[in-house]
Design a protein around this motif. Structure first.
Motif, mmCIF file in Angstrom:
data_model
loop_
_atom_site.group_PDB
_atom_site.id
_atom_site.type_symbol
_atom_site.label_atom_id
_atom_site.label_comp_id
_atom_site.label_asym_id
_atom_site.label_seq_id
_atom_site.Cartn_x
_atom_site.Cartn_y
_atom_site.Cartn_z
ATOM 1 N N GLY A 134 -17.147 -6.829 -9.014
ATOM 2 C CA GLY A 134 -18.327 -6.312 -8.263
ATOM 3 C C GLY A 134 -18.605 -4.832 -9.148
ATOM 4 N N GLU A 135 -19.405 -4.278 -8.625
ATOM 5 C CA GLU A 135 -19.524 -2.661 -9.131
ATOM 6 C C GLU A 135 -18.221 -1.753 -9.037
ATOM 7 O OE1 GLU A 135 -23.849 -1.084 -8.679
ATOM 8 O OE2 GLU A 135 -24.268 -2.878 -9.924
ATOM 9 N N LYS A 136 -17.884 -1.859 -8.604
ATOM 10 C CA LYS A 136 -16.545 -0.871 -7.081
ATOM 11 C C LYS A 136 -15.299 -2.130 -6.618
ATOM 12 C CE LYS A 136 -20.061 2.929 -6.029
ATOM 13 N NZ LYS A 136 -19.949 3.428 -4.647
ATOM 14 N N GLY A 137 -14.012 -1.508 -6.845
ATOM 15 C CA GLY A 137 -13.341 -2.294 -6.177
ATOM 16 C C GLY A 137 -12.222 -0.858 -5.618
ATOM 17 N N PRO A 138 -11.205 -1.378 -5.013
ATOM 18 C CA PRO A 138 -9.985 -0.605 -4.865
ATOM 19 C C PRO A 138 -9.086 0.463 -5.422
ATOM 20 C CG PRO A 138 -9.980 -2.547 -3.920
ATOM 21 C CD PRO A 138 -10.871 -2.789 -4.815
ATOM 22 N N ILE A 139 -8.603 1.273 -5.317
ATOM 23 C CA ILE A 139 -7.479 1.571 -5.738
ATOM 24 C C ILE A 139 -6.515 0.674 -4.963
ATOM 25 C CG2 ILE A 139 -5.758 3.283 -5.897
ATOM 26 C CD1 ILE A 139 -9.018 3.961 -7.220
ATOM 27 N N ALA A 140 -5.836 0.833 -6.056
ATOM 28 C CA ALA A 140 -3.912 0.487 -5.064
ATOM 29 C C ALA A 140 -2.804 0.361 -5.445
ATOM 30 C CB ALA A 140 -3.900 -2.017 -4.954
ATOM 31 N N LEU A 141 -1.862 0.832 -5.245
ATOM 32 C CA LEU A 141 -0.291 1.375 -5.137
ATOM 33 C C LEU A 141 0.078 -0.139 -5.154
ATOM 34 C CD1 LEU A 141 -0.599 4.703 -3.956
ATOM 35 C CD2 LEU A 141 -1.372 4.059 -6.244
ATOM 36 N N GLN A 142 2.110 -0.246 -6.569
ATOM 37 C CA GLN A 142 2.190 -1.484 -5.981
ATOM 38 C C GLN A 142 3.632 -1.451 -5.095
ATOM 39 O OE1 GLN A 142 3.831 -2.948 -9.851
ATOM 40 N NE2 GLN A 142 3.387 -4.463 -9.653
ATOM 41 N N ASP A 143 3.772 -1.864 -4.621
ATOM 42 C CA ASP A 143 6.095 -2.592 -3.559
ATOM 43 C C ASP A 143 6.375 -3.472 -5.220
ATOM 44 O OD1 ASP A 143 7.559 -2.427 -2.769
ATOM 45 O OD2 ASP A 143 6.907 -4.039 -1.258
ATOM 46 N N HIS A 144 7.373 -2.714 -5.561
ATOM 47 C CA HIS A 144 7.604 -3.289 -7.211
ATOM 48 C C HIS A 144 9.520 -3.656 -5.934
ATOM 49 C CE1 HIS A 144 9.098 -4.736 -11.031
ATOM 50 N NE2 HIS A 144 8.377 -5.538 -10.824
ATOM 51 N N GLY A 145 9.364 -2.987 -5.333
ATOM 52 C CA GLY A 145 11.388 -3.165 -4.336
ATOM 53 C C GLY A 145 11.968 -1.403 -4.614
ATOM 54 N N ASN A 146 11.292 -0.670 -5.360
ATOM 55 C CA ASN A 146 11.983 0.576 -5.955
ATOM 56 C C ASN A 146 11.047 1.518 -4.496
ATOM 57 O OD1 ASN A 146 11.350 -0.360 -9.026
ATOM 58 N ND2 ASN A 146 13.372 -0.747 -7.541
ATOM 59 N N PRO A 147 11.642 2.803 -3.731
ATOM 60 C CA PRO A 147 11.080 3.944 -3.237
ATOM 61 C C PRO A 147 10.752 4.801 -3.796
ATOM 62 C CG PRO A 147 14.214 4.152 -3.228
ATOM 63 C CD PRO A 147 13.339 2.744 -3.981
ATOM 64 N N VAL A 148 9.451 4.023 -4.497
ATOM 65 C CA VAL A 148 8.951 5.379 -5.339
ATOM 66 C C VAL A 148 8.355 6.168 -4.987
ATOM 67 C CG1 VAL A 148 6.621 5.295 -7.253
ATOM 68 C CG2 VAL A 148 8.888 4.678 -7.676
ATOM 69 N N ARG A 149 7.915 7.754 -4.431
ATOM 70 C CA ARG A 149 7.357 8.477 -3.728
ATOM 71 C C ARG A 149 5.800 8.973 -4.057
ATOM 72 N NH1 ARG A 149 10.765 13.816 -2.745
ATOM 73 N NH2 ARG A 149 10.975 13.438 -5.623
ATOM 74 N N PHE A 150 5.053 9.654 -3.047
ATOM 75 C CA PHE A 150 3.413 9.175 -3.669
ATOM 76 C C PHE A 150 2.725 10.427 -2.847
ATOM 77 C CE2 PHE A 150 4.068 5.464 -4.774
ATOM 78 C CZ PHE A 150 3.304 4.720 -6.411
ATOM 79 N N ARG A 151 2.383 11.301 -3.433
ATOM 80 C CA ARG A 151 1.993 12.430 -2.535
ATOM 81 C C ARG A 151 0.083 12.984 -3.368
ATOM 82 N NH1 ARG A 151 5.100 17.460 -4.142
ATOM 83 N NH2 ARG A 151 4.924 18.249 -6.347
#
Length: 265
Positions: free
Chosen positions: A217-234
């Motif tokens: 499609g012309e649009k799609g979601p943003i995804a954040l991966q889980d790779h088993g490491n406790p990466v932080r996001f804000r």
């Protein structure tokens, strides 16, 4: 006294001639009637979203994400949890701002250290990794388009400190028969430094096969991966990008006073 008067008169005459020349100077006009650009109020600081941004995470909860209930939110920060999270809203051409931090204490090495990823349209990954004094394959380090290109430079901050990605995304276009009309492009700034400049993606970004484009499609979601490491996001927000628009009302021309000359004649 006479000389002073003459000089003054000559100066006035010179100014009048100059103004006359400016008024009658040739001007190129492109014949386009532009729509007025929308007014957007910028954030008060560089890390605050502008007024037209879609806020995906402001530190309070992950209600804007599918599977958000399986990631922890503490003290305004989201911690990578069980499975990837996927934005409920979808985007095409856009500007994405996201801040992330590699975990402390440092554990692992190479791809096993602070590994995650930001996926545009759910399938095109810019890598998240602790690349501070951590050797790995270059097209898999922080800021890389995974398995396609390294970043131009490594500007990773120390583990525990915050990194910022500002991403400018042009979505691919497909014909009705599924063929590719135009590829995806990405420009990315990491911690204020340009690391990808209008890079043309070769397709999606898998681990186990060459990249390829498959119609979507012309649009799609943003995804954040889980790779088993406790990466932080804000502080995650997105702006849909729409270019300036106008109507070509006539062919370009040169205007000189009342005289109009089409370009090319």
């Amino acid at each position: 006294m006479v000389n002073r008067f003459v000089k003054s008169a000559l100066s006035a005459l010179s100014a009048a001639v100059l103004l006359s020349n400016v008024a009658s100077a040739e001007e190129y006009l492109n014949g386009i009637k532009w729509e007025p650009p929308a007014i957007v109020t910028p954030g008060e600081t560089d890390d605050q979203p502008p007024s037209d941004a879609v806020i995906l995470f402001d530190g309070s909860d992950l209600n804007e994400w599918k599977n958000g209930e399986n990631w922890d939110v503490r003290d305004g920060v989201a911690f990578s949890g069980k499975g990837q999270i996927v934005s409920k809203q979808e985007f095409g051409d856009c500007q994405l701002h996201i801040e992330w931090s590699a975990p402390l204490p440092v554990k692992g090495s190479g791809q096993g250290r602070g590994n995650s990823g930001v996926f545009l349209m759910g399938r095109y990954e810019i890598q998240v990794l602790d690349s501070y004094d951590n050797e790995t394959y270059h097209d898999g380090q922080a800021g890389a388009i995974y398995k396609q290109t390294p970043p131009a430079v490594n500007v990773m901050r120390k583990p525990g400190e915050w990194n910022t990605y500002d991403i400018f995304w042009t979505a691919p276009r497909f014909a009705e028969d599924g063929s590719l009309e135009s590829p995806a492009y990405i420009t990315a700034v990491h911690n204020g430094v340009l690391i990808l400049n209008h890079f043309e993606l070769k397709g999606d970004t898998p681990y186990n096969r060459p990249p390829r484009y498959t119609k979507h499609g012309e649009k799609g979601p943003i995804a954040l991966q889980d790779h088993g490491n406790p990466v932080r996001f804000r502080n995650i927000w997105v702006r849909e990008f729409k270019p300036a628009t106008g109507t070509q009302e006539r062919e370009p021309f040169i205007k000189d006073g009342e005289k109009e000359t089409p370009v090319g004649e």
